[in-house]
Design an enzyme around this catalytic site. Structure first.
Site, PDB file in Angstrom:
ATOM      1  N   LYS A 206       0.841  -1.187   0.000  1.00 54.08           N
ATOM      2  CA  LYS A 206       0.000   0.000   0.000  1.00 54.08           C
ATOM      3  C   LYS A 206       0.886   1.251   0.000  1.00 54.08           C
ATOM      4  CE  LYS A 206      -3.376   2.239   2.885  1.00 54.08           C
ATOM      5  NZ  LYS A 206      -4.141   2.182   4.127  1.00 54.08           N
ATOM      6  N   GLU A 212      10.838  -4.605   3.988  1.00 55.89           N
ATOM      7  CA  GLU A 212      10.949  -5.995   3.540  1.00 55.89           C
ATOM      8  C   GLU A 212      10.521  -6.138   2.074  1.00 55.89           C
ATOM      9  OE1 GLU A 212       9.476  -4.895   6.294  1.00 55.89           O
ATOM     10  OE2 GLU A 212       9.650  -6.307   7.959  1.00 55.89           O
ATOM     11  N   GLY A 267      -4.368  -1.940   5.868  1.00 58.94           N
ATOM     12  CA  GLY A 267      -3.506  -3.021   5.383  1.00 58.94           C
ATOM     13  C   GLY A 267      -4.089  -4.401   5.638  1.00 58.94           C
ATOM     14  N   ARG A 268      -4.533  -4.665   6.869  1.00 60.96           N
ATOM     15  CA  ARG A 268      -5.004  -6.019   7.194  1.00 60.96           C
ATOM     16  C   ARG A 268      -6.425  -6.285   6.699  1.00 60.96           C
ATOM     17  NH1 ARG A 268      -3.904  -2.914  11.299  1.00 60.96           N
ATOM     18  NH2 ARG A 268      -5.487  -2.181  12.752  1.00 60.96           N
ATOM     19  N   GLU A 353      -3.494  -7.145  15.568  1.00 62.36           N
ATOM     20  CA  GLU A 353      -3.087  -5.797  15.150  1.00 62.36           C
ATOM     21  C   GLU A 353      -4.260  -4.830  15.304  1.00 62.36           C
ATOM     22  OE1 GLU A 353       0.216  -4.537  11.904  1.00 62.36           O
ATOM     23  OE2 GLU A 353      -1.663  -5.119  10.984  1.00 62.36           O
ATOM     24  N   HIS A 384      -1.650 -33.917  18.659  1.00 59.17           N
ATOM     25  CA  HIS A 384      -0.463 -34.667  19.077  1.00 59.17           C
ATOM     26  C   HIS A 384       0.614 -33.740  19.617  1.00 59.17           C
ATOM     27  CE1 HIS A 384      -2.222 -38.310  17.430  1.00 59.17           C
ATOM     28  NE2 HIS A 384      -2.705 -37.503  16.515  1.00 59.17           N
ATOM     29  N   LYS A 512       9.831  -0.411  13.736  1.00 62.54           N
ATOM     30  CA  LYS A 512      10.335  -0.077  12.387  1.00 62.54           C
ATOM     31  C   LYS A 512      11.373   1.037  12.492  1.00 62.54           C
ATOM     32  CE  LYS A 512       6.044  -0.881   9.792  1.00 62.54           C
ATOM     33  NZ  LYS A 512       4.970  -0.246   9.027  1.00 62.54           N
TER      34      LYS A 512
HETATM   35  O1  F6P Z   1       3.698  -3.293   9.845  1.00 59.39           O
HETATM   36  C1  F6P Z   1       2.352  -3.137   9.813  1.00 59.39           C
HETATM   37  C2  F6P Z   1       1.767  -2.925   8.450  1.00 59.39           C
HETATM   38  O2  F6P Z   1       1.541  -1.578   8.275  1.00 59.39           O
HETATM   39  C3  F6P Z   1       0.495  -3.741   8.284  1.00 59.39           C
HETATM   40  O3  F6P Z   1      -0.601  -3.157   8.855  1.00 59.39           O
HETATM   41  C4  F6P Z   1       0.433  -3.864   6.790  1.00 59.39           C
HETATM   42  O4  F6P Z   1      -0.444  -4.882   6.435  1.00 59.39           O
HETATM   43  C5  F6P Z   1       1.886  -4.165   6.477  1.00 59.39           C
HETATM   44  O5  F6P Z   1       2.617  -3.361   7.383  1.00 59.39           O
HETATM   45  C6  F6P Z   1       2.317  -3.915   5.052  1.00 59.39           C
HETATM   46  O6  F6P Z   1       2.197  -2.569   4.640  1.00 59.39           O
HETATM   47  P1  F6P Z   1       2.309  -2.137   3.126  1.00 59.39           P
HETATM   48  O7  F6P Z   1       1.186  -2.738   2.367  1.00 59.39           O
HETATM   49  O8  F6P Z   1       2.237  -0.619   3.116  1.00 59.39           O
HETATM   50  O9  F6P Z   1       3.631  -2.616   2.587  1.00 59.39           O
END
Ligand code: F6P
Length: 547
Positions: A206, A212, A267-268, A353, A384, A512
C-alpha cells in the site's frame, strides 16, 4: 467516554459469571435435549454450533445488553457509511466498499468511490485474462507461467491463505509463489527455481515504503537484470499494487500496470482490493469475484440479522465473555482442513493488530483485557502436541474448530477420520472424564489401590472447556469470503465494545523506526554505538561476524 467496565451491563455479567461457576456443561446437555439445536445457527454457507460454550439464556441476554450499551449497531453503521472512524489517522474504514454489490454509492468526502472500485475490478479481470490467455507475454515472447507475489502483513497473509485454501480451484498453467520475509533465503529459494522470461513479479505494498517488500522487490529486479532482462523490459515483468503510484513508476513499472489502493482500506483489510490480484491470478477472475460475493453476503448478514442470530456478534460476545469474565488470554483456531492451515496466522494479524490496544475513545487508559493472543494450526496435528494444555492446563483456551463436510477429490476414509477427530475433540473438551470414570476404567489392570487412585487422578479430564464448531458444506470461494468477513466483523464488534480504534497500528511503528536506526549502525561499521549496552553488544557481535 464511559469505559465498558464502568457500565451496569458489565457488572451484571460479572455476577452472571459468578452464578454459573461450578456448573458443568455436561450437566446442561444432560438436562436439556434442545441445547444443541438452540445454540446452532447458519448463514452464508457457514453453520455454527456454539452449544459447547459456558452460556445459558441469561448469559447471552447479558452479553447482548452489553452490545446495546456500547452502541455497536450505530458504530457498525458509521463504518459502512464511510464516517472517519479511524480517528487517529483521520480515515474512513471502507473495505466493505470493495465488495459492495448493492449497486448503491459509497461516499467518502462527498464522492462516490464505487466507480473507481469497479474500474479496478475490471482492470484485474482484464489483466488476469491477459496472463491466462497468453496475450500478455514476457519480453522474449514467452507466456507467463510463474507469479512471484511480494508483500508482507496484510499485503501477504490474506492473498496467501485464500490461494492456499482454494487449491481445488487453481487455474492450471500459472503457479503463484508468495514471498514476505526480508530473510534473503526466501526470495533466493523462490527465484532460483524460476526462468525470468516467463515470470511476473507482483509487488504488493500500500505504502511502497515497507522495508521488507522493497528489498525483496529490488532483489527480484536485480535477478531479472542479471538473467538478461533490461531496464525497459521490467514493465512486462513487474507490476505493483499500491497507493503510491509515483514510487512504482520511478521503480520502472508501467503506469498501466499499477493497481490502485486507497487510504480508506487498512492493510489487514486489504485483501478485497487489488491486493487480491495474486488470488485472481491463482484461480481466475470468476472464482476471485465469488470470494468478494461471499464477503458481501456476510456484510448483509452482519447489518441486518438480529443480535441473537448474528454470527459476528455471537462470536464477538463469546470471546468477550471468556477474555473479560473468565480470564482467558488466548484463543485457538483449529481448521480441520489442510488447505485452511494458514487461517490462524491470517486471523492473528487481523485480530491482534486491530484490538491489541490500551487506549479507549480519544485518550482513556484501559484497565481491562482487550485482544487475546490468537494462535492455532491444522487439526489433527495439534492433537499430538498442544491440545494437552487445552484439555488439562490451568488456563482457559476457547477454541474454534472448523471442518468442511465435503471435500473435492478426497479419500472418504481420510475425511471420516478427520471429522471424527474434530468432533471427538470438542466432545472431550466439553464433557471431560471424571475421576470415578477413570478409576473404573482401571479395574482389573492389576494395580494396587494407591497406584490406581493416583493414576485415575492424573487421567481425570476436567471438561467444561468452551469451543465453537464451524461446518461448511464445502469450502468454496463464496464460503471462504464469508468466513473471512465473519472474523473481520467479529473483531470489529469486539473493538467497538472495548472502545478501541481497531484500525490503526501505532504499536508496530517504534520497532520499524529503531530497526532502521540499528541498520544504519550495522552498515556504517565505524559509527559509534550509542544505544543501550545490550543492543550495542549485539550489534558489535554482528559486525564482528560479518567483517
Ligand atoms: O507493519 C504493519 C503494516 O503496516 C500492516 O498493517 C500492513 O499490512 C503491512 O505493514 C504492510 O504494509 P504495506 O502494504 O504498506 O507494505
Amino acid at each position: 467516554m464511559t469505559l465498558p467496565n464502568q457500565t451496569k451491563q458489565w457488572k451484571a455479567l460479572e455476577q452472571l459469571a459468578d452464578s454459573i461457576s461450578g456448573q458443568h456443561m455436561r450437566d446442561w446437555f444432560g438436562a436439556d435435549s434442545g441445547r444443541a439445536q438452540r445454540y446452532t445457527t447458519s448463514a452464508c454457507g457457514i453453520k455454527l454450533d456454539y452449544s459447547k460454550n459456558l452460556i445459558n439464556q441469561d448469559v447471552l441476554a447479558g452479553l447482548f445488553d452489553l452490545v446495546e450499551s456500547q452502541q455497536v449497531s450505530a458504530k457498525r453503521d458509521a463504518m459502512f457509511n464511510g464516517e472517519i472512524i479511524n480517528h487517529t489517522e483521520q480515515r474512513a474504514v471502507l473495505h466493505t466498499a470493495l465488495r459492495n454489490f448493492s449497486g448503491k454509492p459509497v461516499m467518502v468526502d462527498g464522492q462516490d468511490v464505487m466507480p473507481e472500485v469497479m474500474a479496478t475490478q475490471d482492470k484485474i479481470r482484464n489483466f488476469v485474462e491477459a496472463i491466462h490467455s497468453g496475450a500478455h507475454k514476457g519480453y522474449t515472447g514467452k507466456s507467463i507461467k510463474h507469479i512471484v507475489s511480494i508483500g508482507i502483513g496484510g499485503s501477504f497473509l490474506g492473498p496467501k491463505i485464500m490461494s492456499e485454501a482454494l487449491k481445488p480451484y487453481w487455474y492450471d498453467g500459472v503457479t503463484v509463489h508468495y514471498v514476505a520475509n526480508v530473510d534473503g533465503c526466501h526470495i533466493t529459494d523462490v527465484l532460483s527455481g524460476l526462468d525470468h522470461e516467463d515470470t511476473l513479479v507482483v509487488m504488493s505494498s500500500k505504502s511502497f515504503t515497507t522495508q521488507e517488500t522493497l528489498q525483496n522487490t529490488l532483489t527480484a529486479k536485480q535477478w531479472f537484470l542479471n538473467s538478461g532482462g533490461s531496464q525497459q523490459d521490467i514493465a512486462k515483468h513487474f507490476v505493483a499494487v499500491s497507493s503510491n503510484v509515483k514510487a512504482a513508476t520511478d521503480f520502472g513499472m508501467d503506469e498501466n500496470n499499477i493497481f490502485p489502493m486507497w487510504d480508506w482500506v487498512g492493510g489487514r483489510y486489504s485483501l478485497w482490493s487489488a491486493i487480491g490480484l495474486p488470488v485472481a491470478l491463482t484461480m481466475g477472475y470468476d472464482n476471485y469475484r465469488a470470494i468478494l460475493e461471499g464477503a458481501y453476503d456476510m456484510d448483509q448478514h452482519f447489518q441486518n440479522e438480529p443480535l441473537e442470530t448474528n454470527l459476528p456478534v455471537l462470536l464477538a460476545v463469546l470471546g468477550i465473555w471468556y477474555v473479560n469474565f473468565h480470564g482467558a488470554q488466548s484463543h485457538v483456531l483449529l481448521p480441520y482442513y489442510h488447505y485452511l492451515r494458514g487461517f490462524p496466522a491470517y486471523v492473528q494479524q487481523l485480530d491482534m493488530e486491530s484490538n491489541g490496544k490500551n487506549i479507549a475513545g480519544q485518550k482513556d487508559p484501559i484497565d481491562y483485557a482487550t485482544g487475546p493472543v490468537i494462535w492455532g494450526s491444522e487439526g489433527t496435528n495439534g492433537q499430538h502436541s498442544f491440545h494437552q494444555l487445552i484439555h488439562q492446563g490451568k488456563v482457559m483456551i476457547p477454541a474454534d474448530f472448523m471442518l468442511p463436510l465435503n471435500v473435492p477429490n478426497q479419500d472418504d476414509t481420510h475425511h471420516a477420520m478427520l471429522a471424527s477427530n474434530c468432533f471427538g475433540q470438542t466432545q472431550a473438551l466439553m464433557q471431560g472424564k471424571t475421576y470415578e470414570e477413570c478409576y473404573a476404567d482401571l479395574d482389573g489392570k492389576g494395580l494396587d489401590e494407591a497406584t490406581r487412585a493416583s493414576l485415575a487422578t492424573h487421567k481425570t479430564m476436567p471438561g467444561n472447556k468452551p469451543s465453537n464448531t464451524f461446518l461448511f458444506d464445502q469450502l468454496d470461494p463464496k464460503t471462504l469470503g464469508a468466513l473471512v468477513a465473519l472474523y473481520e466483523h467479529k473483531v470489529f464488534v469486539q473493538g467497538a465494545i472495548w472502545g478501541v480504534n481497531s484500525f490503526d497500528q501505532w504499536g508496530v511503528e517504534l520497532g520499524k523506526e529503531l530497526g532502521n536506526q540499528v541498520l544504519d549502525k550495522i552498515v556504517n561499521t565505524d559509527a559509534d554505538l550509542d544505544f543501550d549496552a545490550s543492543t550495542n553488544q549485539l550489534i558489535s557481535a554482528f559486525r564482528q561476524a560479518n567483517n
